[in-house]
Motif scaffolding. Structure first.
Motif, short mmCIF file in Angstrom:
data_model
loop_
_atom_site.label_atom_id
_atom_site.label_comp_id
_atom_site.label_asym_id
_atom_site.label_seq_id
_atom_site.Cartn_x
_atom_site.Cartn_y
_atom_site.Cartn_z
N ARG A 74 -26.76 -48.88 -60.37
CA ARG A 74 -25.49 -48.34 -60.85
C ARG A 74 -25.77 -47.48 -62.09
N ALA A 76 -25.73 -45.82 -65.65
CA ALA A 76 -25.39 -46.47 -66.92
C ALA A 76 -24.00 -46.08 -67.42
N THR A 77 -23.58 -44.85 -67.13
CA THR A 77 -22.27 -44.37 -67.61
C THR A 77 -21.15 -44.56 -66.60
N LYS A 80 -17.78 -49.49 -64.12
CA LYS A 80 -18.31 -50.60 -63.34
C LYS A 80 -17.38 -51.04 -62.22
#
Length: 342
Positions: A74, A76-77, A80
């Motif tokens: 995934r 990092a930015t 989520k």
């Protein structure tokens, strides 16, 4: 006591229907995917998958195992929750559409009176998952693909629904089962024919709109690999990427089933040819006929993918607004006139 038994029967029937839909969702799309690989290989003068299983028949199963083993990455930015939920939001509507697809006189999960309305309404939800993936990935390539997808769906859902409305007008029902039954003894100038004959314009419009809904060539601008890598799927890997691929193959099967039900007579071999009186035999024959027609249409989609070049974005939009929508409206007008005159 009777109410308890009725309740038990209800939940048992619900579980069986759910299991049947899941099995259909996990098997027939794999067959369609294998067919696509082999048909494309034949058209390109190569063998295609050969190693996994007999003649490569288990290639997609092997791919699924590979996706499960891959690392789930995934960015990092990325957002989520939006990023994680997007594959499920794309996948679930396709599973729900299977509920109202009749494969035979008794081979369906639910015979809703508004079946076609339910199916098309649910299909529109998948664009939400696409936009979630595009936004949640925090990638310019995903965002560009998502914006193209949104523009394409806005343009092509209009003729899709208009073509379906013409079918509803002619059949006099929104029930998927009812639409098939309406074609059982339908005749044009005394000749038994399915709705594909009087609604040939609608068949063309609906088929093109389906290709655009599924991002299939030549309407695959939102996932153009030469420009935006893979569109909204660019940042996905592992099992989540597999969900997107499974949804694509399942979408090919589901929308092919819509075309079979709406235009090709469903489980009837041909209008005017009655089904066997034996219920079991009728359901077996109907299922074979329906699945055969579905896989034939999947083969046509594969042929189009191997033959036609990708449309530019301006060509894609122009085709929808200046050709598809006027043709869909013309089909509705023609059907309305014949309904009144006849």
């Amino acid at each position: 006591m009777e109410s308890v038994l009725a309740l038990d029967n209800f939940w048992l029937a619900l579980l069986l229907k759910l299991a049947g839909c899941v099995v259909f969702f996990l098997t027939i799309p794999l067959v369609a995917g294998y067919q696509e690989h082999k048909v494309m290989a034949f058209m390109q003068n190569r063998l295609g998958p050969m190693e996994a299983g007999p003649f490569g028949a288990l290639q997609l199963v092997a791919d699924g195992i590979k996706f499960i083993q891959k690392e789930d990455i995934r960015p990092a930015t990325a957002d989520k929750w939006v990023f994680n939920l997007a594959p499920g939001v794309v996948l679930i509507p396709t599973l729900l559409m299977i509920v109202v697809i009749p494969l035979s006189p008794g081979g369906f999960a639910e015979a809703l009176d508004i079946g076609i309305f339910f199916a098309l309404a649910v299909s529109s939800v998948s664009v939400v998952g696409v936009m979630m993936a595009a936004w949640g990935s925090a990638s310019k390539y995903s965002l560009i693909g998502g914006l193209r997808e949104a523009a394409q769906l806005i343009a092509y859902e209009i003729p899709l629904f208009l073509a379906a409305a013409a079918i509803v007008m002619q059949a006099g029902t929104m029930s998927m089962v009812g639409i098939v039954e309406a074609q059982a003894n339908y005749t044009a100038f005394g000749i038994p024919v399915p709705y594909a004959v009087p609604q040939v314009i609608g068949l063309f419009v609906f088929s093109c709109a389906v290709l655009a809904e599924l991002n299939r060539p030549p309407f695959d601008m939102p996932i153009a690999d030469s420009e935006v890598i893979a569109g909204h799927m660019t940042e996905y890997s592992g099992l989540r990427f597999a969900f997107f691929l499974l949804t694509e193959f399942a979408g090919m099967v589901v929308f092919s089933a819509f075309i079979v039900v709406m235009y090709l007579g469903g489980w009837y071999i041909w209008p005017g040819i009655p089904m066997p009186d034996n219920a079991l035999l009728a359901n077996l024959l109907g299922t074979v006929v329906t699945l055969g027609k579905i896989l034939l249409l999947v083969g046509v989609m594969t042929w189009l993918r191997s033959t036609f070049p990708r449309l530019r974005e301006d060509q894609l939009q122009k085709f929808a607004w200046t050709v598809m929508i006027p043709l869909a409206i013309l089909q509705i007008v023609v059907v309305a006139i014949f309904k009144v005159v006849a």
